[in-house]
Design an enzyme around this catalytic site. Structure first.
Site: not given
Length: 474
Positions: A240, A335
């Protein structure tokens, strides 16, 4: 230490023997798939801090237009080519690479190309990429770049020819960044002489954590890791922090810095994108997936993986390894579930094709799973819990490189049954393939001595339970 099999460090095929008591205990442990170990190791609590911009690890090499940020990666599908990349700052200079098998006789050459990009108020240097082909396997090559200005010389060793019983050792690093802890991780990895290439599971520079995605931090990171990346191929996975999508400052092209700086041989495996691809390296077939590119049904990544998995010849490359950034199994509260949709799309394919291990990053800690799968659920049957599955891969999260965001320390409780070992520490790992049947895996935390493994496991190949029978070809 967990155990699945045995082999020797010379890569010879040898019978696997385990004392009967240990074997019985192990069978019971695996079949019950009870929750594993949450490490009792307590790391000193301290803030993770990025190294200042004037740190010696970021030093610009001396000389006019000297090549910097040198990094290499595999240049084709079978390892007989190498992509050499570097940056010059003053002017384009030469994109030529001189190379040869003798340090003082670089009698071959290849011509590359350079590119540049702009990001907000930053303009990159001249980024060179040169793919040198038709290299001999298992051979050390010396190479020189910066021809015509300041010449710098490096070396690398090509992998052995693809085959089932050639030993090969991979290093595993993820979410590295450029903090003081990152430097410890890289130093610790460098002191481990066994590894021959790095499988990098995403999140490189963390430049996007700085105001306006300060791309100078891409340059400092490239100089920081050069001490390894110029000599060993790093196999790149995007995370990311490579997205660099910032419409608020007019930057709407995702992955722009990464695409310009880090080339990979994606076309060699029929991929249409540098974010998902495959390579063969010695006894291993490595598939790189992209957590932050579309992977739903009929998308290019979906169609590519659907067609790619049946191409893997486990008689030629017995070890099937998948790299992805966002983990599919994660018992930390950081996450949590972010990799779930990709797991739902692809997990059954990995089980069907008996993938040996999946390495992921993203969560800034360490975790290793049992062999489990969660593919039985069909909306009405209620079977939505992971279960032991000997055809399934082991899932390992290695996003513990040391970046400025710090450790993920908040774990779900109780530890789920699929989790074999977890610890909130920085470190790196080694995957040491012995032969077609066995590989030895070990994870090293940064606080330990170089030879100490904080977690380890013998892997028995999913297709080769014995040296004379390929169960995947039945």
């Amino acid at each position: 230490m967990a155990a699945e099999g045995s082999g020797d460090r010379m890569g010879r095929r040898i019978p696997f023997t385990v004392p009967l008591i240990l074997a019985a205990a192990l069978v019971g442990f695996v079949s019950r798939c009870e929750g594993g170990v949450t490490s009792s190791f307590v790391r000193k609590t301290e803030k993770t801090i990025d190294m200042p911009i004037d740190s010696d690890v970021f030093r610009v090499p001396p000389g006019y237009n000297a090549p910097q940020q040198v990094h290499i990666t595999q240049g084709n599908h079978d390892g007989s080519a190498m992509i050499i990349s570097w940056v010059t700052m003053d002017e384009p200079g030469s994109s030529k690479v001189l190379y040869g098998t003798e340090k003082h006789k670089l009698d071959s050459s290849a011509e590359g190309r350079y590119t540049r990009y702009k990001f907000y108020n930053y303009t990159s240097g001249y980024i060179h990429h040169c793919n040198i082909r038709k290299l001999k396997h298992d051979t050390t090559y010396y190479y020189a770049i910066g021809i015509g200005h300041t010449v710098r010389m490096f070396w690398f060793t090509t992998p052995p020819r693809v085959g089932p019983d050639v030993p090969y050792t991979f290093g595993l690093i993820g979410d590295l960044g450029q903090s003081f802890d990152s430097n410890v991780t890289l130093t610790h990895y460098e002191s481990n002489p066994k590894a021959q290439a790095v499988l990098f599971v995403g999140d490189l520079s963390y430049a996007d954590n700085y105001p306006n995605h300060d791309n100078v931090r891409w340059d400092t990171w490239g100089r920081f890791v050069e001490r390894s990346t110029a000599y060993q191929p790093w196999i790149w996975t995007t995370g990311n922090h490579e997205l660099d999508f910032a419409p608020e400052i007019g930057e709407t092209e995702p992955f722009k810095p990464f695409r310009h700086r880090y080339h990979v041989p994606y076309k060699a495996s029929g991929s249409t994108s540098p974010f998902w691809y495959s390579i063969k390296r010695g006894p291993a077939y490595i598939i790189v997936l992209a957590s932050y590119q579309a992977y739903g049904k009929y998308t290019p990544q979906y169609k590519w993986l659907e067609e790619e998995l049946p191409k893997v010849n486990r008689s030629e490359t017995p070890w099937l390894i998948v790299l992805v950034h966002s983990p599919w199994y994660n018992s930390y509260n950081y996450h949590y579930m972010e990799g779930e949709t990709m797991r739902v799309m692809f997990e059954s394919w990995l089980v069907k094709n008996k993938v040996d291990v999946v390495f992921a990053g993203h969560v800034h800690a360490y975790e290793r799973s049992h062999r489990i799968s969660n593919i039985a659920y069909n909306i009405v049957n209620g079977e939505c819990q992971p279960v032991p599955d000997e055809s399934a891969p082991v899932y390992i999260t290695i996003g513990d490189g040391g970046n400025l965001e710090g450790l993920a320390t908040n774990m779900t409780e109780p530890q789920p049954s699929y989790s074999a070992f977890r610890e909130a520490s920085f470190g790196h790992a080694i995957f040491d393939i012995k032969n077609r049947t066995h590989a030895y895996y070990e994870w090293h935390r940064n606080q330990d001595g170089n030879a100490v493994a904080a977690d380890s496991m013998w892997f028995q190949n999913r297709c080769w339970k014995s040296a004379d029978k390929n169960e995947c070809s039945v």
